[in-house]
Design a protein around this motif. Structure first.
Motif: not given
Lengths: 289, 305, 289, 305
Positions: C72-77, C267, C265, C270, C35-37
């Motif tokens: 990606t907008p979520t980290s566990n990917d 991200v 993208m 955000k 959660g910290s792009p």
């Protein structure tokens, strides 16, 4: 050399394996450690007979339910890991024991006392006289495994160059590596609140003992060629004898075939002393096949 | 954290990171994957007064004791199992007082390494209580558990100065692939100040990833490519345990007077290069024989007969 | 939307990334959590510029030195794990921190106080008024990582429906999730003998602080469009200002290209509030390329 | 120790091993490999008053809170990261007091699970000291270390009643292969009384060994083959995260009054079979789209746009 084809009698080693195997419950996790081919044999035999759901963890490789083609004279060998369903790590195996999930462990010693304490560390109390190899993880597992089977193929006293005979089953261990039912300072095992309940069987080449309520070894079985007096003469401590003293059960011909297939090189016979290499026991009934 | 891009060095340089008096953890176990070439180099390079920590060992510890480079043994087992029995040099060194005997047990070692890995001064455990191990180790403490009220044993964090591992594969950055039983190698590596590695083959990172990474590079200080570096112990899939050479070792070791001339000179001191050692133990012929385990059950079994 | 082609100016987000990246030493192990792009960007940027030997551990996947094609907008990917050299496990990563081997961690909070304490657990002291998502492993890492970088893109006070403005940099946290330099009961951090030394930088969209010897936030940098007074008006606590107060350094054109390639993208934007989406800073020199 | 030869069962039977009031550990994390099909079945089967333990979670915990089956949250993080932000149902449930908030942190959880795995009543650690976490958890104790003299935190052993995991592959004996980040799944499994597993594919033991065994069968109680069982979270290599469906979930979750009718009815209560759920979320077309990540960078990236 190992291709014993006579199925009318079993060797002492096979009788020992059968006795050790009788202590193995189905569905438990059991570990054979290293340097203990009789126990390896007993576990593989149990897995193939009365304990198909046994979780057999191989000593040194930590493989689970391996199906080795032959036994090797050292334990940490890929040959012993052949066919393993999966593997544990050293820390995982010991964690399982510490959290109460190892059903049974098998331990021995150069000295074994009446409470099932064992010494594999050193002879000599104040001063080290003979350094033994050490117990691996036996000390930990003697405390943690739910149940212990103690075995030795060297109960018979040793002819000593000096006057005194050297006992394997001794009055008192010089060093307690593996804990039985009484501690080094004579406390009861149960007062320590250890995870494991201690030894419930001691299998030797002269007889088989259980442990009574006080935690003391009690003779329950003799061999066809031994009796209480013989066993007393080779045991430094006095021991009670069960009212139901019997002669040991022997494997049948089908069982012998299973055992003999496991160890084509006869590695397990290295645990048997020279004087016992020719001890055989006639099976009660010999199934033709 | 070791971030050097290319950690390769010679065996001599590698062993140069071990110092007199170090606490040394030896990877592998019993007759498997012992870093024997590095240990022979260590003996040749005159490193002394080592404290050894480990679980179940054999020829590695026995040879170091026979070369008189060990001051303290914290091992759990040193021997040749049912194969040859007790370890002759180790026994003598312990019995003479040359080596201080501080035997440990496998799980105690695991817990002590875990304490170091987690950065805490000790780990609690239940086992050992009631045994003589407590007398041998006054540093173990007893505490009353504030949760259960029972007595627990505390064992202090143990940090090896050096861990010496022999692995099958590595890349030059120090990522390792260890095939087969790991024994305590990973715990040792994570707990140690330095990790020195010999490997059968240094391969590209891509090839290493195909094998699978057992230990990330961050723990590895230096590494050296030493084929047959575990001989006479096994390093599958490359070679099996050399039982014949081990038998020769064992016979030599039984005699304290002649161990130097019968074994250490021909196989350690007179072999300045690992290749000379390989020649001394039979060269290609021996190595090919030990690779025969793959050929089938009979060939494999024949290596032990 | 993200294909910013103008290399003569950088966005606020890019300035923040550059400031966060400046705190990252080469050769250390650093972790960006989830959660910290902006922090993800800063780490990947640092790895590709001044810190090639950085051990970059990706939050949520625990991959080491990944080279994702896009954020990606979520980290566990798995997309974030692409190209990882190797992987750690959750326990291994936290062990590394606890044993003093994590060089730097990046933490934030809905409340941040003068000592660098952070709250990501809840608003409301005695009674819970607003439940925040929680800190993941931040609490542990705030104690264990050698050094902490604190960042927020929301220093600017929020227009509140009620009278009082809502501060991000507060007089006092309702709950201390992540430890700065003073404890919840006002003890000094160093008296706890924790593994880590605490925060040494606080990067916000209004200014950059270090921490003085007493552990208090001290303003060291302003933005081209902010000054001390503006920053004071958005900060609930009073703070000292460095004698060497400067305007923040900005990335150069080459650096911008690196950043913009990392996150096609956008991200990371955000994390930037709507009011700040159009804050740009002109680069001092614009290298033609 | 679970030794049953064939552990396969239906999803309904699997979830039947979870009881009201259980301490439940959910595998996976954030938008990855959550056992969503099993959680939906759990909600349908009316299991209630769960205590949740975990590290970083999202839609899984939020949905359980929205269905009012959670009594206590021991999680470290519940949210949708920068993607959608805070977890609406979780927030409301915590703020209303419906769920008791006992937030934890990742390493604290790790240490508490490790204590159970090692059979000890607690684990020591250094972190947490000085934070408000101590007030939230009066069960944590402070001890003076007998070795270093410093103050350490003791955290008690934590044993989940049930761990629920979604894995890519298993054999019928319960050996698992988990591909990609493991999060806390292995720790959960080793520490729990029961381990219940849904898997994308049950394969032969031989095929499973080729994938590699991540968790040995001995820990696994029961397992059920449920393809797309993690949807809308990802289960690579089979499918990526369904961001579109998660956005719909999030919009529904923001309104407490209509969450039941807008989400729980169409996607949970009215789907007695997992196949009905898959139809409801777009069936084959959606699943094929989510498998497109493999086709290349552009296709993969397009799933997030």
């Amino acid at each position: 050399m190992n291709n014993l084809t006579d199925l009318s009698k079993c060797t002492l080693a096979e009788a020992l394996i059968f006795q050790i195997a009788q202590t193995i419950e189905d569905g438990i996790l059991a570990f054979h450690g290293f340097g203990s081919p009789l126990v390896q044999m007993a576990l593989h035999f149990a897995k193939r007979t009365h304990a198909p759901n046994l979780i057999l963890v191989a000593g040194a490789t930590y493989g689970v339910n391996p199906t080795p083609d032959f036994l090797t004279p050292t334990s940490n060998d890929w040959a012993m890991d052949r066919g393993s369903e999966c593997s544990l790590s050293i820390e995982e195996l010991f964690d399982l024991a510490a959290s109460g999930r190892m059903g049974r462990m098998f331990l021995s010693g150069l000295q074994i006392d009446r409470w099932g304490n064992m010494n594999v560390t050193q002879l000599g109390r104040d001063k080290l006289k003979l350094k033994l190899p050490g117990g691996g993880g036996g000390c930990n597992l003697s405390c943690d495994a739910n149940r212990l089977t103690i075995w030795t193929a060297a109960h018979h006293i040793q002819a000593s160059p000096k006057q005194k005979p050297r006992f394997r089953l001794v009055e008192s261990c010089d060093f307690i590596t593996n804990l039985g039912h009484r501690t080094v300072d004579n406390r009861l095992r149960q007062d320590l609140k250890l995870q494991g309940l201690g030894p419930d069987r001691l299998v030797t080449e002269l007889g088989v003992f259980d442990f009574d309520e006080s935690g003391h070894a009690r003779l329950i079985k003799v061999y066809p060629d031994t009796d209480v007096d013989i066993i007393r003469s080779h045991t430094e401590f006095d021991f009670p004898v069960s009212d139901q003293l019997t002669v040991i059960e022997l494997p049948d011909a089908t069982m012998l075939k299973i055992m003999r297939n496991l160890d084509p090189m006869g590695v397990h016979r290295k645990e048997i002393r020279a004087q016992d290499k020719n001890r055989f026991f006639l099976l009660d009934s010999y199934d033709e096949w | 954290m070791f971030t050097e891009n290319d950690k390769r060095c010679s065996l001599t340089e590698l062993v140069g990171f071990i110092h007199d008096g170090d606490i040394l953890a030896i990877g592998g176990g019993l007759s498997s994957r012992e870093p024997m070439a590095a240990l022979r180099a260590l003996v040749r390079q005159g490193i002394k007064n080592l404290t050894l920590v480990g679980s179940a060992h054999g020829i590695d510890v026995d040879m170091l004791c026979g070369a008189n480079v060990v001051a303290v043994s914290n091992e759990s087992y040193v021997g040749f199992e049912q194969d040859f029995g007790m370890a002759p040099n180790y026994r003598r060194a312990c019995e003479s007082g040359q080596v201080q005997v501080l035997d440990s047990c496998c799980y105690t070692l695991v817990q002590q390494l875990r304490a170091t890995i987690s950065g805490i001064p000790f780990m609690p455990m239940r086992s050992i209580q009631g045994t003589s191990m407590m007398q041998l180790h006054p540093e173990y403490q007893i505490m009353k558990c504030p949760y259960s009220g029972e007595e627990l044993i505390l064992v202090p964090a143990l940090q090896p100065d050096v861990t010496l591992i022999h692995a099958q594969y590595a890349d030059q950055h120090g990522n390792l692939h260890i095939d087969g039983p790991l024994v305590a190698d990973i715990l040792f590596a994570k707990a140690s100040k330095k990790v020195l590695v010999t490997v059968e083959k240094i391969v590209s990172h891509k090839e290493l990833q195909n094998h699978g990474i057992t230990l990330p590079f961050i723990y590895v200080t230096k590494l050296s490519e030493v084929s047959y570096g575990a001989h006479p112990t096994s390093c599958y899939p490359f070679y099996a345990y050399d039982r014949k050479h081990t038998a020769e070792y064992y016979r030599s070791a039984t005699n304290a007077e002649t161990f130097l001339t019968d074994y250490l000179l021909p196989y350690v001191f007179n072999c300045n290069q690992h290749s000379e050692y390989l020649d001394a133990v039979g060269g290609k012929q021996t190595m090919n024989l030990l690779a025969q385990w793959k050929a089938g059950k009979q060939q494999w079994q024949s290596l032990y007969e």
